[in-house]
Design an enzyme around this catalytic site. Structure first.
Site, short mmCIF file in Angstrom:
data_model
loop_
_atom_site.label_atom_id
_atom_site.label_comp_id
_atom_site.label_asym_id
_atom_site.label_seq_id
_atom_site.Cartn_x
_atom_site.Cartn_y
_atom_site.Cartn_z
N ILE A 173 0.83 -1.20 0.00
CA ILE A 173 0.00 0.00 0.00
C ILE A 173 0.87 1.25 0.00
O ILE A 173 0.55 2.25 -0.67
CB ILE A 173 -0.94 -0.06 1.21
N ASP A 174 1.97 1.22 0.73
CA ASP A 174 2.86 2.37 0.83
C ASP A 174 3.50 2.69 -0.51
O ASP A 174 3.49 3.85 -0.96
CB ASP A 174 3.93 2.07 1.88
N ASP A 175 4.07 1.69 -1.17
CA ASP A 175 4.68 1.92 -2.48
C ASP A 175 3.65 2.40 -3.49
O ASP A 175 3.94 3.28 -4.32
CB ASP A 175 5.33 0.63 -2.99
#
Length: 670
Positions: free
Chosen positions: A402-404
């Site tokens: 989710i972060d990337d």
């Protein structure tokens, strides 16, 4: 943009003047702006020069010597040692030893027992003698700490592979775990993806309990070789520790009577699960630990080393090796090209590089080619959600994160690509996927939604760090910022994320940092997100965060926070100034409207004054985390991208300061 002359001395003088003279003048502000612009230009040139011709960036990812020790132990177990590799690995391990004979897990950190045990054993395998002075110091310290018996479970598993530890004295991990449906506690999907990929192959190892002939004894690492594992009292039965300790005893009894056919079916199911998740490059999950244990597990089931699965797996492990000029060989636990590339793209764009610069277009092309459009393990919990997102590594289609995905979307929005429809479509898929991965509490974890079971961390087996993936403030902040930039600041799901962030703010005004060290990272991630989502700079939550950041600024003008802040309150917000952490603090302050304050100018001056002649920064301190405290990371590109992003926004402002202005044509229909 091109660099001119080296202005580091002038920058240092200006930094000193800025610290000692509280009077702000128009001239000083103008000088500071010129210094910042010059530092940014030099940094841009340096970063552009590090781009791969395919469009990506990747810095070394340094962790600790257990990666190198376990690589040698694997080669010993499989019988594939070669003198050159052993010599190079030993050179690196020796070079990391501290003066007292120990090894730590992060720069200037305290000695670590498990790292010291594993490094010592690896050097014994490389031919170092137990009566060598550096080995005597290491073994003596290990005994002082209680010997091998006090090391972590993973260290003792490696020793059990050679008979240096008894399998009966290790926690049990039965392969029948594979039969647990997803609604049963302690099923494999209750574990975070990194733990899940490691635990599944280890169930096979635990069931098989292999022992290879040990080339030497390790009596010198026990407090009492005649009793290497002294008994310990069991926790009270009414406690969670007591419950799980007794469960482990029951599993040991089950190991002796487990039906052979059932166990064989369970191990075959685990093998099928492992093979299905092997990546195109031969690795598993793009990280070293699951790859190592998967190779061992499959080998124990009869896969020979020339089998295509095994050959590809072993070849992938070789790609984690970084060969240094002095002949040393360091093993990366992981590689971070997608993360590094999106952060580098953001840094360059925010520092004034033209949106259609060939380097940015190449980076965008490469990132678009890395989009993951097939389901992965996340779909076990979200079967109706369409895929779309990005992973951290070169190859990891099973585990986009989710972060990337949020940061790649923010990076792509900064590039004027010749095929804008392609960019819009990719971002739209990523936005849709991120929204679908929101946890029930309104926040976001890294890889899974609602991966919050309280049980996995309590298993006696799981003493190696965080094994679940609960939502975090830093990931949630990045997602909220991305959604705001995509014109979704008023989406109810974005507002729930904002509400969760506001509720998670600590009394000090800071936010906990899960994937970076620590409160400076959390706060540096959240404040820009809240501002992007529409909170005014005067909002009480923003002001408390600003006040906290100013209160922990170092006397030299920079910011730093030691990894010990995860365990000791006195370290929170405190540590030697580092380029990346100074960048995080400045990003928060700049977003909160503090651009013309003395605190920001001192931070900018510190960055300019510590810049190297080639436009880079040096950063020996570890500012990243795999697991807070338990596994620390030095991302070698952090020291370049975050200072440049901060300098760029100081000079040019935030390119998306009015996020709602970009709503049109930016994936709003996801």
């Amino acid at each position: 943009m091109t660099a001119t002359t080296d202005g580091s001395t002038g920058a240092a003088n200006l930094r000193a003047a800025s610290i000692s003279d509280p009077t702000e003048s128009t001239s000083a502000a103008g000088d500071m702006m010129a210094v910042a612009r010059h530092a940014a230009e030099r940094s841009v040139e340096h970063l552009l020069g590090r781009q791969d011709e395919q469009g990506w960036w990747k810095g070394d990812l340094a962790t600790n010597v257990t990666m190198d020790a376990e690589d040698l132990l694997l080669r010993q177990f499989l019988g594939i040692q070669d003198p050159e590799t052993v010599k190079a690995a030993a050179r690196f391990i020796r070079g990391e030893q501290l003066g007292d004979g120990t090894w730590n897990t992060f720069y200037e950190g305290p000695p670590d027992l498990s790292a010291t045990v594993e490094a010592y054993v690896a050097l014994r395998l490389a031919g170092d003698r137990p009566d060598d002075p550096h080995m005597i110091r290491a073994a003596g310290w290990v005994r002082e700490q209680g010997g091998i018996a006090e090391s972590r479970v993973f260290t003792r598993i490696w020793l059990a592979l050679f008979g240096w530890w008894k399998w009966d004295d290790l926690p049990e991990l039965p392969p029948e775990l594979m039969f647990f449906p997803k609604w049963v506690p302690l099923n494999i999907y209750d574990f975070g993806c990194w733990a899940r990929q490691t635990i599944v192959p280890l169930t096979i190892v635990s069931a098989k309990r292999p022992v290879r002939p040990a080339p030497f004894a390790l009596d010198e690492l026990h407090t009492d070789p005649a009793c290497p594992n002294p008994s310990k009292p069991t926790a009270p039965v009414a406690s969670w520790d007591g419950v799980f300790q007794r469960l482990d005893k029951a599993l040991h009894l089950y190991h002796k009577v487990a039906p052979r056919r059932l166990r064989r079916i369970a191990m075959n199911e685990a093998a099928r699960w492992i093979i299905e998740r092997q990546e195109n490059d031969g690795c598993w999950g793009g990280i070293q630990p699951p790859a190592v244990y998967s190779v061992i597990a499959l080998h124990l089931l009869g896969y020979d080393l020339d089998h295509p699965v095994m050959r590809a797996g072993l070849d992938s492990l070789d790609r984690f090796a970084v060969w240094r000029e002095d002949g040393a060989r360091m093993i990366e636990a992981c590689q971070s090209p997608v993360w590094d590339t999106c952060l580098a793209t953001i840094a360059l764009a925010d520092a004034g590089v033209s949106p259609d610069h060939p380097a940015l277009v190449r980076a965008a092309d490469w990132m678009l080619g890395e989009e993951i459009v097939r389901p992965g393990d996340w779909s076990v919990r979200k079967p109706e959600l369409a895929p779309g997102g990005w992973a951290f590594e070169f190859h990891n289609v099973n585990y986009p994160d989710i972060d990337d995905t949020a940061e790649v979307a923010l990076a792509l929005r900064r590039v004027r690509h010749p095929d804008p429809a392609r960019v819009d479509a990719a971002i739209e898929r990523g936005v849709r996927w991120n929204l679908g991965m929101q946890s029930r509490n309104g926040a976001w974890g890294a890889f899974d939604a609602d991966n919050t079971s309280p049980f996995p961390n309590r298993l006696p087996f799981c003493d190696f760090g965080e094994v679940i993936d609960p939502p975090s403030a830093d990931v949630t902040g990045h997602v909220v910022e991305m959604l705001a930039v995509e014109g979704r600041a008023h989406d109810p799901r974005t507002r729930r994320g904002v509400e969760w962030l506001l509720a998670e703010q600590e009394a000090s005004g800071a936010w906990f940092g899960r994937w970076g060290v620590n409160y400076i990272y959390g706060t540096g991630s959240v404040v820009p997100a809240l501002i992007a989502a529409g909170l005014p700079a005067a909002h009480p939550s923003v002001r408390r965060a600003v006040d906290w950041l100013k209160s922990v600024q170092n006397d030299d003008g920079g910011w730093g926070e030691d990894l010990r802040s995860y365990r000791e309150e006195k370290w929170i917000g405190h540590g030697s100034s580092t380029p990346s952490q100074t960048g995080w603090a400045l990003l928060a302050l700049l977003s909160a409207g503090e651009r013309e304050t003395r605190s920001v100018e001192r931070g900018v001056a510190w960055l300019a004054g510590t810049q190297q002649p080639d436009g880079s920064w040096d950063e020996p301190h570890f500012t990243g985390t795999g697991f807070p405290w338990d596994f620390s990371i030095n991302y070698h590109l952090y020291r370049q991208v975050f200072p440049l992003t901060a300098l760029g926004r100081y000079v040019y402002g935030d390119p998306f300061a009015t996020a709602s202005a970009i709503g049109a044509g930016s994936g709003k229909g996801a």
